[in-house]
Write a protein that holds these residues in place. Structure first.
Motif, mmCIF file in Angstrom:
data_model
loop_
_atom_site.group_PDB
_atom_site.id
_atom_site.type_symbol
_atom_site.label_atom_id
_atom_site.label_comp_id
_atom_site.label_asym_id
_atom_site.label_seq_id
_atom_site.Cartn_x
_atom_site.Cartn_y
_atom_site.Cartn_z
ATOM 1 N N LEU A 1 28.263 22.014 -36.310
ATOM 2 C CA LEU A 1 27.759 20.814 -35.646
ATOM 3 C C LEU A 1 28.020 19.634 -36.585
ATOM 4 C CD1 LEU A 1 26.262 19.564 -33.225
ATOM 5 C CD2 LEU A 1 24.134 19.838 -34.524
ATOM 6 N N LEU A 2 28.931 18.763 -36.189
ATOM 7 C CA LEU A 2 29.254 17.571 -36.980
ATOM 8 C C LEU A 2 28.413 16.412 -36.475
ATOM 9 C CD1 LEU A 2 33.147 17.920 -37.114
ATOM 10 C CD2 LEU A 2 31.459 18.625 -38.820
ATOM 11 N N VAL A 3 27.649 15.802 -37.377
ATOM 12 C CA VAL A 3 26.697 14.761 -36.987
ATOM 13 C C VAL A 3 27.074 13.437 -37.650
ATOM 14 C CG1 VAL A 3 24.282 14.073 -36.858
ATOM 15 C CG2 VAL A 3 24.893 16.500 -36.797
ATOM 16 N N ALA A 4 27.302 12.426 -36.812
ATOM 17 C CA ALA A 4 27.622 11.084 -37.296
ATOM 18 C C ALA A 4 26.770 10.077 -36.535
ATOM 19 C CB ALA A 4 29.104 10.781 -37.087
ATOM 20 N N PHE A 5 26.685 8.868 -37.065
ATOM 21 C CA PHE A 5 26.010 7.796 -36.341
ATOM 22 C C PHE A 5 26.706 7.556 -35.020
ATOM 23 C CE2 PHE A 5 25.428 3.296 -35.256
ATOM 24 C CZ PHE A 5 24.039 3.207 -35.271
ATOM 25 N N GLY A 6 28.037 7.606 -35.046
ATOM 26 C CA GLY A 6 28.832 7.423 -33.840
ATOM 27 C C GLY A 6 29.551 6.089 -33.824
ATOM 28 N N THR A 7 30.501 5.958 -32.934
ATOM 29 C CA THR A 7 31.208 4.689 -32.742
ATOM 30 C C THR A 7 31.676 4.585 -31.302
ATOM 31 O OG1 THR A 7 33.013 3.283 -33.539
ATOM 32 C CG2 THR A 7 33.479 5.624 -33.375
ATOM 33 N N SER A 8 31.730 3.351 -30.808
ATOM 34 C CA SER A 8 32.272 3.108 -29.471
ATOM 35 C C SER A 8 33.581 2.335 -29.556
ATOM 36 C CB SER A 8 31.260 2.324 -28.621
ATOM 37 O OG SER A 8 30.952 1.079 -29.236
ATOM 38 N N VAL A 9 34.089 2.135 -30.784
ATOM 39 C CA VAL A 9 35.346 1.423 -31.000
ATOM 40 C C VAL A 9 36.489 2.440 -30.956
ATOM 41 C CG1 VAL A 9 36.676 -0.002 -32.604
ATOM 42 C CG2 VAL A 9 34.185 -0.293 -32.436
ATOM 43 N N VAL B 1 31.261 21.371 -32.563
ATOM 44 C CA VAL B 1 30.580 20.482 -31.623
ATOM 45 C C VAL B 1 30.175 19.205 -32.355
ATOM 46 C CG1 VAL B 1 28.560 20.219 -30.114
ATOM 47 C CG2 VAL B 1 29.758 22.415 -30.234
ATOM 48 N N TRP B 2 30.247 18.069 -31.653
ATOM 49 C CA TRP B 2 29.878 16.775 -32.238
ATOM 50 C C TRP B 2 28.535 16.296 -31.710
ATOM 51 C CZ3 TRP B 2 32.410 13.354 -35.643
ATOM 52 C CH2 TRP B 2 33.628 13.839 -36.152
ATOM 53 N N ALA B 3 27.820 15.557 -32.561
ATOM 54 C CA ALA B 3 26.567 14.906 -32.150
ATOM 55 C C ALA B 3 26.528 13.512 -32.772
ATOM 56 C CB ALA B 3 25.360 15.721 -32.612
ATOM 57 N N TYR B 4 26.155 12.519 -31.951
ATOM 58 C CA TYR B 4 25.961 11.155 -32.442
ATOM 59 C C TYR B 4 24.465 10.875 -32.477
ATOM 60 C CZ TYR B 4 30.931 10.008 -31.622
ATOM 61 O OH TYR B 4 32.302 9.954 -31.655
ATOM 62 N N THR B 5 24.009 10.280 -33.564
ATOM 63 C CA THR B 5 22.579 9.986 -33.679
ATOM 64 C C THR B 5 22.194 8.668 -33.011
ATOM 65 O OG1 THR B 5 22.954 8.981 -35.858
ATOM 66 C CG2 THR B 5 22.343 11.317 -35.811
ATOM 67 N N SER B 6 23.155 7.787 -32.757
ATOM 68 C CA SER B 6 22.844 6.507 -32.132
ATOM 69 C C SER B 6 22.721 6.654 -30.623
ATOM 70 C CB SER B 6 23.932 5.475 -32.458
ATOM 71 O OG SER B 6 23.743 4.302 -31.691
ATOM 72 N N GLN B 7 21.512 6.442 -30.126
ATOM 73 C CA GLN B 7 21.293 6.540 -28.685
ATOM 74 C C GLN B 7 22.037 5.430 -27.937
ATOM 75 O OE1 GLN B 7 17.177 6.188 -27.431
ATOM 76 N NE2 GLN B 7 17.505 7.578 -25.723
ATOM 77 N N ILE B 8 22.134 4.261 -28.540
ATOM 78 C CA ILE B 8 22.848 3.142 -27.902
ATOM 79 C C ILE B 8 24.314 3.500 -27.700
ATOM 80 C CG2 ILE B 8 23.641 0.764 -28.247
ATOM 81 C CD1 ILE B 8 21.013 0.230 -29.724
ATOM 82 N N VAL C 1 24.656 28.509 -37.769
ATOM 83 C CA VAL C 1 25.115 27.136 -37.551
ATOM 84 C C VAL C 1 25.246 26.423 -38.897
ATOM 85 C CG1 VAL C 1 24.566 24.906 -36.485
ATOM 86 C CG2 VAL C 1 23.968 27.031 -35.313
ATOM 87 N N ARG C 2 26.336 25.700 -39.035
ATOM 88 C CA ARG C 2 26.510 24.806 -40.183
ATOM 89 C C ARG C 2 26.471 23.375 -39.658
ATOM 90 N NH1 ARG C 2 27.417 27.364 -44.779
ATOM 91 N NH2 ARG C 2 28.045 29.548 -44.658
ATOM 92 N N VAL C 3 25.359 22.711 -39.906
ATOM 93 C CA VAL C 3 25.207 21.308 -39.521
ATOM 94 C C VAL C 3 25.746 20.467 -40.667
ATOM 95 C CG1 VAL C 3 23.594 19.476 -38.882
ATOM 96 C CG2 VAL C 3 23.150 21.840 -38.158
ATOM 97 N N GLN C 4 26.798 19.696 -40.407
ATOM 98 C CA GLN C 4 27.373 18.889 -41.478
ATOM 99 C C GLN C 4 27.158 17.402 -41.215
ATOM 100 O OE1 GLN C 4 28.503 19.632 -44.519
ATOM 101 N NE2 GLN C 4 28.492 17.405 -44.761
ATOM 102 N N SER C 5 26.408 16.780 -42.101
ATOM 103 C CA SER C 5 26.230 15.337 -42.067
ATOM 104 C C SER C 5 27.553 14.661 -42.395
ATOM 105 C CB SER C 5 25.176 14.922 -43.098
ATOM 106 O OG SER C 5 25.342 13.577 -43.475
ATOM 107 N N LEU C 6 27.910 13.653 -41.612
ATOM 108 C CA LEU C 6 29.097 12.850 -41.901
ATOM 109 C C LEU C 6 28.688 11.478 -42.419
ATOM 110 C CD1 LEU C 6 31.424 13.842 -38.930
ATOM 111 C CD2 LEU C 6 31.320 14.790 -41.238
#
Length: 314
Positions: free
Chosen positions: A50-58, A82-89, A119-124
């Motif tokens: 599980l790759l976790v980032a703030f995310g981007t819309s650019v 699998v990817w996860a973005y922490t920014s709900q916006i 599971v390996r949750v990796q902070s990006l």
């Protein structure tokens, strides 16, 4: 009535049969380790990432995510990533555009549906500030909500924590600019920072590692203690003329394209030009720099922080 001449032949037959049985037994015993190894491999729990980032819309910034994704899929070719973005916006905006990316709970649920046991949750994240703390809390809450769903959930640390991390990243970043940046050119890296100063000490250690490699590398932040005014004073003190700008962030997103290199008069590029410097913008996120994605892979491999278990008592 028995025949004396038959005894030797009978003994020989029994001896032959004994030899054959012994050989068969030895062959069977020799096969046991291979069979055991196959059984152990069959029992090995399936891993997932599980790759976790703030995310981007650019869209242009997503190149950094693609490079990171490729590195993890190469390192774990048989595991779901699998990817996860922490920014709900950002998640809501992408969903409206038909490009949905879930949050941490959704990502863990997807891995469970994929039959993952470890599971390996990796902070990006670049440094362990407030965003990383929120990530850890979210994973712990989900593990507590679904006890027994996974055998283990390992949490990989952010990019920059140790001196070795900083030295590796400095080498990667400076190496990527080799041949373009000329002697005497300054390199200014924009970090994000945090209003209350979390991760400031990691930032200072990183700054030291860069300047040990190259005294004309400077770091300032959008938030936090390293301000643009301090940066400007440092550049003047070193009497540089040309400045390269690059984000010290995983992606070259909104901060990089607006706050760092934007055309508005309050961007760093505009303010540096107004102060008399020549400016070159290198809008490349850290994830696009060769070697950086592999640093995250190393952190994921090295993690022994299993969030399903209670911390060991000293």
């Amino acid at each position: 009535m028995s025949c004396a001449r038959c005894f030797p032949h009978s003994r020989f037959s029994r001896f032959s049969r004994l030899l054959a049985l012994t050989a068969l037994l030895l062959l069977a015993l020799a096969a046991l380790p291979a069979q055991a190894a196959e059984a152990d491999a069959a029992k090995a729990p399936r891993e997932g990432i599980l790759l976790v980032a703030f995310g981007t819309s650019v869209p242009e910034a997503e190149a950094a995510f693609r490079a990171t994704d490729k590195a993890f899929r190469a390192a774990w070719p048989d595991s779901p990533v699998v990817w996860a973005y922490t920014s709900q916006i950002i998640r809501k905006k992408l969903a409206r555009e038909g490009r949905p990316v879930g949050g941490i709970a959704a990502g863990l649920a997807q891995l469970a549906r994929d039959g993952v046991e470890v599971v390996r949750v990796q902070s990006l994240h670049v440094m362990a500030g407030e965003e990383f703390a929120s990530l850890a809390r979210a994973v712990l809450l989900d593990v507590a909500k679904h006890p027994g769903r996974f055998r283990a959930v390992y949490l990989g640390r952010p990019l920059l924590e140790s001196r070795a991390d900083a030295q590796d990243v400095a080498r990667d970043v400076l190496g990527a600019l080799a041949g373009r940046r000329q002697p005497g050119d300054a390199l200014v890296l924009m970090g994000h920072g945090q209003e209350k100063g979390r991760a400031d000490l990691v930032l200072e250690g990183t700054r030291s590692a860069f300047q040990t490699s190259d005294p004309l590398v400077f770091i300032a932040t959008v938030e936090g203690s390293r301000s643009f005014d301090e940066l400007l004073a440092e550049l003047r003190a070193h009497k540089v003329r040309r400045v390269w700008l690059q984000p010290l962030m995983l992606v070259a997103g909104d901060h990089a394209r607006n706050d760092l290199a934007g055309e508005e008069e309050d961007s760093w590029a505009s303010r540096l030009k107004a102060a008399g410097f020549e400016v070159e913008a290198n809008l490349v996120g850290l994830g696009e720099v060769p070697g950086i994605a592999e640093r995250f892979v190393e952190h994921a491999r090295e993690s022994e922080d299993d969030l399903t278990r209670e911390p060991r008592k000293e």
